[in-house]
Design an enzyme around this catalytic site. Structure first.
Site, PDB file in Angstrom:
ATOM      1  N   HIS A 141       1.035  -1.115   0.101  1.00 58.04           N
ATOM      2  CA  HIS A 141       0.036  -0.036  -0.107  1.00 58.04           C
ATOM      3  C   HIS A 141       0.954   1.216  -0.114  1.00 58.04           C
ATOM      4  O   HIS A 141       2.006   1.158   0.637  1.00 58.04           O
ATOM      5  CB  HIS A 141      -0.862  -0.068   1.309  1.00 58.04           C
ATOM      6  CG  HIS A 141      -1.744   1.057   1.528  1.00 58.04           C
ATOM      7  ND1 HIS A 141      -1.553   2.383   1.745  1.00 58.04           N
ATOM      8  CD2 HIS A 141      -3.166   1.007   1.135  1.00 58.04           C
ATOM      9  CE1 HIS A 141      -2.714   3.054   1.574  1.00 58.04           C
ATOM     10  NE2 HIS A 141      -3.827   2.151   1.300  1.00 58.04           N
ATOM     11  N   ASP A 218       3.589  -4.369   8.183  1.00 54.20           N
ATOM     12  CA  ASP A 218       2.147  -3.376   7.956  1.00 54.20           C
ATOM     13  C   ASP A 218       0.838  -4.507   8.155  1.00 54.20           C
ATOM     14  O   ASP A 218       0.651  -5.322   7.449  1.00 54.20           O
ATOM     15  CB  ASP A 218       2.038  -2.748   6.497  1.00 54.20           C
ATOM     16  CG  ASP A 218       0.848  -2.313   6.254  1.00 54.20           C
ATOM     17  OD1 ASP A 218      -0.274  -2.356   7.167  1.00 54.20           O
ATOM     18  OD2 ASP A 218       0.709  -1.655   5.235  1.00 54.20           O
ATOM     19  N   GLN A 221      -4.258  -5.023   7.157  1.00 59.29           N
ATOM     20  CA  GLN A 221      -5.180  -6.081   6.657  1.00 59.29           C
ATOM     21  C   GLN A 221      -5.059  -7.298   7.226  1.00 59.29           C
ATOM     22  O   GLN A 221      -6.023  -8.070   6.851  1.00 59.29           O
ATOM     23  CB  GLN A 221      -4.908  -6.076   5.211  1.00 59.29           C
ATOM     24  CG  GLN A 221      -5.175  -4.853   4.340  1.00 59.29           C
ATOM     25  CD  GLN A 221      -6.564  -4.519   4.444  1.00 59.29           C
ATOM     26  OE1 GLN A 221      -7.487  -5.114   4.777  1.00 59.29           O
ATOM     27  NE2 GLN A 221      -6.740  -3.074   3.758  1.00 59.29           N
ATOM     28  N   CYS A 385      -4.753   2.510  -3.731  1.00 56.04           N
ATOM     29  CA  CYS A 385      -3.261   3.014  -2.997  1.00 56.04           C
ATOM     30  C   CYS A 385      -2.420   2.111  -3.423  1.00 56.04           C
ATOM     31  O   CYS A 385      -1.313   1.874  -2.646  1.00 56.04           O
ATOM     32  CB  CYS A 385      -3.501   3.545  -1.592  1.00 56.04           C
ATOM     33  SG  CYS A 385      -4.556   4.523  -1.043  1.00 56.04           S
TER      34      CYS A 385
HETATM   35  N1  7TS Z   1      -1.554  -0.550   4.963  1.00 59.10           N
HETATM   36  C1  7TS Z   1      -2.420  -1.303   4.069  1.00 59.10           C
HETATM   37  C2  7TS Z   1      -1.950  -2.773   3.958  1.00 59.10           C
HETATM   38  C3  7TS Z   1      -3.802  -0.882   3.903  1.00 59.10           C
HETATM   39  O1  7TS Z   1      -4.703  -1.727   3.400  1.00 59.10           O
HETATM   40  C4  7TS Z   1      -4.107   0.273   4.368  1.00 59.10           C
HETATM   41  C5  7TS Z   1      -5.453   0.868   4.029  1.00 59.10           C
HETATM   42  C6  7TS Z   1      -3.108   1.071   5.236  1.00 59.10           C
HETATM   43  C7  7TS Z   1      -1.853   0.609   5.186  1.00 59.10           C
HETATM   44  C8  7TS Z   1      -3.278   2.623   5.418  1.00 59.10           C
HETATM   45  O2  7TS Z   1      -4.271   2.365   6.548  1.00 59.10           O
HETATM   46  P1  7TS Z   1      -4.905   3.958   7.074  1.00 59.10           P
HETATM   47  O3  7TS Z   1      -5.876   3.490   8.204  1.00 59.10           O
HETATM   48  O4  7TS Z   1      -3.606   4.726   7.797  1.00 59.10           O
HETATM   49  O5  7TS Z   1      -5.507   4.658   6.061  1.00 59.10           O
HETATM   50  N2  7TS Z   1      -6.160   0.314   2.952  1.00 59.10           N
HETATM   51  C9  7TS Z   1      -7.362   0.821   2.321  1.00 59.10           C
HETATM   52  C10 7TS Z   1      -7.752   0.299   1.415  1.00 59.10           C
HETATM   53  O6  7TS Z   1      -7.446  -0.656   0.690  1.00 59.10           O
HETATM   54  N3  7TS Z   1      -8.714   0.818   0.771  1.00 59.10           N
HETATM   55  O7  7TS Z   1      -9.003   2.127   1.639  1.00 59.10           O
HETATM   56  C11 7TS Z   1      -7.937   1.932   2.389  1.00 59.10           C
END
Ligand code: 7TS
Length: 437
Positions: A141, A218, A221, A385
């Site tokens: 991401h 990370d 997910q 992303c």
């Molecule tokens: N890492 C992964 C693997 C993610 O899927 C996301 C957000 C983030 C980091 C960032 O998370 P945040 O809460 O700081 O924004 N992923 C997604 C997505 O897949 N669709 O919308 C947000």
């Protein structure tokens, strides 16, 4: 001898009444089918009530006052930290005169993005030198890519990438070549937010440690969908967000090994993170306060604790098994629709995320998502992303269905029916009619 029996399958209908939003209709009487959980999950009443209760009965700022509300909110906030510690099996620390905190390795942030940036800025700036290497994967991401590119820009380091197979698995044999004496940090997602691939993080961590590198996982997910054990994994840092795991937006977690966190300079300065400020300068506070400058996400953290209780009562193993069933069925349903290309590995390698395109390129992901919305089905389309990942697979956008404990096999079948209809529909006519409504 008794034969071990598998856990009974999870019945999503038991949980659906807890989620008020799942009862709503969209487009005049069409029930919502929420398949956008990788973007953000929905919240059960128990989490919403925990927020309301905190605001209605206990709200004050944390770590500041000695009045009753202040003491109550401190207890709730630090209780949430302890809840997170147990959730990821971080070690419990012995309090002492230098640091009275018993949970020193759990930092509350605003989300996974904040957590990763904290490490890139604080650990990265202190430890990465020109010519050093940071190893990521092609499936990351942007939140686990851009902070490392920024670190490379600041320091003169080089970002390298673990390539993917055509099935969307990591090419682990490339690690022999990519892990070098210059590799300072490996940053890898436990589960891809597009491919759904479950990565072998333990093996990557072991090999990275053998090469002398530090590893950030990370878990945005993975933490919501499968058990997390930072001690068994032996990761150095782990990042995730509350809003993807039934909690509110605005709160996330950074776990870090204590010796690393202790050696790191504070990321942000301000109130709450100092033990002393003089006209000459400051001395930072002990862990975890050192990394929580300013007023933290107080009520979101308290509500995250309620979300963890909810997930604990359901059981993360059971959630993972349920999502495997949904993923398996999605693959079957998409294959029976025909003409679709799934981007990602076979179901046995993935969590509850399935991304696909119409192989011919038409209808486009945007059109499909708009069509599905008329059936009440919420999916995400776009690059999610992960632009380098999409480029790797030669597409600019995919449609993504992503699941959680409250999704049903019947919802997957509805997705299949709607996609079959999308395939048959005279698309331009259908959408222009939809637009003029
Ligand atoms: N890492 C992964 C693997 C993610 O899927 C996301 C957000 C983030 C980091 C960032 O998370 P945040 O809460 O700081 O924004 N992923 C997604 C997505 O897949 N669709 O919308 C947000």
């Amino acid at each position: 001898m008794r034969t071990p029996c598998a856990a009974p399958p999870l019945d999503p209908e038991r949980f659906r009444p807890d989620f008020p939003i799942l009862g709503r209709m969209v487009h005049e009487g069409v029930p919502l089918v929420y398949l956008d959980n990788a973007a953000t999950s929905q919240r059960p009443r128990q989490v919403i009530e925990a927020m309301t209760d905190a605001y209605e009965r206990h709200y004050a700022n944390v770590h500041r006052g000695i009045h009753t509300l202040s003491a109550e909110i401190d207890e709730l906030y630090e209780g949430a930290r302890e809840k997170v510690r147990a959730f990821i099996n971080a070690p419990r620390d012995a309090s002492n005169d230098d640091n009275p905190a018993t949970t020193q390795e759990v930092i509350f942030t605003s989300g996974a993005t904040h957590s990763i940036n904290l490490v890139a800025r604080s650990w990265g700036d202190a430890n990465v030198r020109p010519g050093d290497e940071i190893l990521v994967t092609e499936m990351e991401h942007h939140s686990n890519l851009v902070p490392w590119y920024q670190l490379a820009q600041r320091t003169g380091a080089v970002v390298r990438h673990i390539p993917l197979t055509d099935d969307g698995l990591l090419q682990l044999d490339s690690l022999d070549r990519l892990l070098t004496k210059r590799t300072r940090l490996v940053a890898v997602s436990a589960v891809s937010n597009v491919l759904g691939t479950i990565n072998p993080v333990r093996e990557i961590i072991r090999r990275a440690h053998d090469a002398g590198a530090v590893v950030l996982v990370d878990a945005a997910q993975s933490a919501p969908h499968q058990p997390t054990d930072v001690q068994a994994m032996d990761c150095d840092f782990l990042a995730f967000s509350g809003h993807k795991m039934l909690g509110p937006s605005g709160v996330g977690v950074l776990y870090g090994k204590r010796d690393l966190l202790e050696a790191m300079p504070p990321f942000m300065g301000g109130g709450g993170m100092i033990s002393e400020v003089t006209l000459e300068g400051f001395r930072p506070l002990y862990l975890p306060g050192k990394f929580e400058a300013g007023t933290p996400p107080i009520v979101p953290a308290v509500a995250l604790s309620a979300a963890i209780d909810y997930l604990g009562a359901v059981g993360l193993e059971a959630i993972a098994a349920h999502e495997r069933l949904l993923t398996q069925r999605t693959h079957e349903v998409l294959e029976s629709v025909g003409g679709l290309r799934i981007i990602g590995p076979a179901p046995e390698h993935k969590a509850g995320i399935v991304s696909f395109v119409f192989a011919s390129g038409r209808p486009s992901g945007h059109d499909v998502a708009q069509f599905l919305d008329r059936y009440g089905i919420a999916v995400r389309t776009g690059h999610h992303c992960t632009m380098p990942l999409h480029k790797r697979f030669g597409v600019s956008a995919t449609v993504r269905a992503s699941f959680y404990l409250y999704n049903t096999l019947a919802e997957v079948d509805k997705l299949g029916e709607a996609l079959a209809a999308a395939k048959r529909a005279p698309f331009s006519a259908f959408l222009s009619a939809a637009r003029s409504e």
